[in-house]
Design a protein around this motif. Structure first.
Motif, PDB file in Angstrom:
ATOM      1  N   GLY A  19      -2.388 -18.217  28.890  1.00 38.51           N
ATOM      2  CA  GLY A  19      -2.043 -19.638  28.902  1.00 38.51           C
ATOM      3  C   GLY A  19      -0.651 -19.926  29.435  1.00 38.51           C
ATOM      4  N   HIS A  70      -1.932 -22.890  22.471  1.00 38.83           N
ATOM      5  CA  HIS A  70      -1.171 -24.062  22.903  1.00 38.83           C
ATOM      6  C   HIS A  70      -0.213 -24.558  21.831  1.00 38.83           C
ATOM      7  CE1 HIS A  70      -3.406 -24.726  26.715  1.00 38.83           C
ATOM      8  NE2 HIS A  70      -4.266 -23.958  26.071  1.00 38.83           N
ATOM      9  N   HIS A 157     -13.051 -30.812  25.346  1.00 37.86           N
ATOM     10  CA  HIS A 157     -12.631 -29.442  25.024  1.00 37.86           C
ATOM     11  C   HIS A 157     -12.399 -29.347  23.517  1.00 37.86           C
ATOM     12  CE1 HIS A 157     -11.092 -25.475  25.738  1.00 37.86           C
ATOM     13  NE2 HIS A 157      -9.960 -25.766  25.112  1.00 37.86           N
ATOM     14  N   ASP A 176      -6.472 -27.707  28.641  1.00 35.33           N
ATOM     15  CA  ASP A 176      -7.620 -26.852  28.990  1.00 35.33           C
ATOM     16  C   ASP A 176      -8.825 -27.648  29.474  1.00 35.33           C
ATOM     17  OD1 ASP A 176      -6.118 -24.692  28.328  1.00 35.33           O
ATOM     18  OD2 ASP A 176      -7.278 -24.108  26.572  1.00 35.33           O
ATOM     19  N   ALA A 179      -9.342 -26.126  34.637  1.00 35.91           N
ATOM     20  CA  ALA A 179      -8.772 -24.782  34.791  1.00 35.91           C
ATOM     21  C   ALA A 179      -8.837 -24.386  36.263  1.00 35.91           C
ATOM     22  CB  ALA A 179      -9.518 -23.780  33.922  1.00 35.91           C
ATOM     23  N   GLY A 189     -12.753 -26.769  32.457  1.00 33.77           N
ATOM     24  CA  GLY A 189     -12.324 -25.792  31.480  1.00 33.77           C
ATOM     25  C   GLY A 189     -13.494 -25.268  30.666  1.00 33.77           C
ATOM     26  N   HIS A 217      -4.623 -22.970  31.975  1.00 28.43           N
ATOM     27  CA  HIS A 217      -4.993 -21.624  32.430  1.00 28.43           C
ATOM     28  C   HIS A 217      -5.244 -21.692  33.933  1.00 28.43           C
ATOM     29  CE1 HIS A 217      -5.444 -20.118  28.309  1.00 28.43           C
ATOM     30  NE2 HIS A 217      -5.926 -21.319  28.056  1.00 28.43           N
TER      31      HIS A 217
END
Length: 238
Positions: A19, A70, A157, A176, A179, A189, A217
């Motif tokens: 991350g 995170h 997410h 996220d 991505a 993501g 990411h």
């Protein structure tokens, strides 16, 4: 940890093995978007000091969602000084340690990847973090020097996933929700609690047409960004 300048003297990627976090440098202090896994605070301090700042210059932490990679170092970072923590109201209870994240709804191809990633994560939940400001869609966050970040609710997410959009600077922090794969492909993501809403979140962010997209990411996008996000949105099943 990799430190990459994305906007001269203003925006930096802090790249962890798992991350990313992002550092915005304003005239009245620093804003950190996400914080990495637990134990990341010393490496963030090294990056801050290498850029000519001190830990006490951190003013704001913006959390895109409640997952451990995170929010993990946020509790440590709040001890650096007068730091305000902001997150979406629908993830705030999880961040405070009062509730659990909902499990992801995994597509078949995600299951092996999820097991591999999950095996690298800490066994327990991250340290609880106070949330000073519970955000709603459209809330403004003053980053200093006339720069405003807009909270963009992008659930899917997690229920309280939130992107941060700097309209004047055309910068978007997606967490996220979007991505970028190792081959550079921009994609939805993975490991989403609500895949249908997550797809809608990608479409909404593509409509913002940023010049720089900062992902949780994968490498940030700094060229042809709006077109690349539009392509990713168009490729989603309807």
């Amino acid at each position: 940890m990799d430190v990459v300048e994305l906007l001269p003297r203003r925006l930096y990627l802090l790249g962890f093995p798992v991350g990313h976090a992002y550092l915005w440098c304003g005239p009245d202090g620093l804003t950190l978007v996400d914080t990495g896994l637990p134990g990341s605070a010393p490496r963030i301090a090294e990056a801050v000091e290498a850029l000519g700042y001190q830990r006490r210059d951190l003013r704001r932490i913006l959390l895109t969602h409640a997952h451990v990679d995170h929010v993990g170092a946020a509790a440590d970072l709040t001890g650096w000084g007068a730091v305000t923590v902001s997150a979406h109201r629908d993830d705030a209870q999880v961040i405070r340690g009062e509730a659990d994240n909902p499990p992801p709804v995994l597509a078949g191809w995600e299951r092996q990847l999820y097991d591999q990633v999950h095996a690298t994560m800490p066994a327990g939940p991250p340290p609880p973090v106070r949330v000073d400001r519970e955000l709603r869609d459209g809330d403004l966050i003053d980053l200093g020097g006339g720069v405003q970040a807009v909270a963009v609710a992008v659930p899917g997410h997690t229920p309280g996933s939130v992107a941060f959009h700097l309209p004047e600077q055309r910068v978007l922090f997606t967490g996220d929700t979007i991505a970028r794969a190792l081959d550079g492909t921009v994609m939805l993501g993975v490991f989403n609690a609500d895949p249908v809403r997550a797809a809608g979140a990608l479409r909404r962010q593509a409509d913002l047409r940023p010049a720089i997209a900062c992902f949780g990411h994968g490498a940030p996008l700094t060229e042809n960004t709006a077109a690349r996000l539009a392509e990713a949105a168009a490729a989603l099943p309807h």
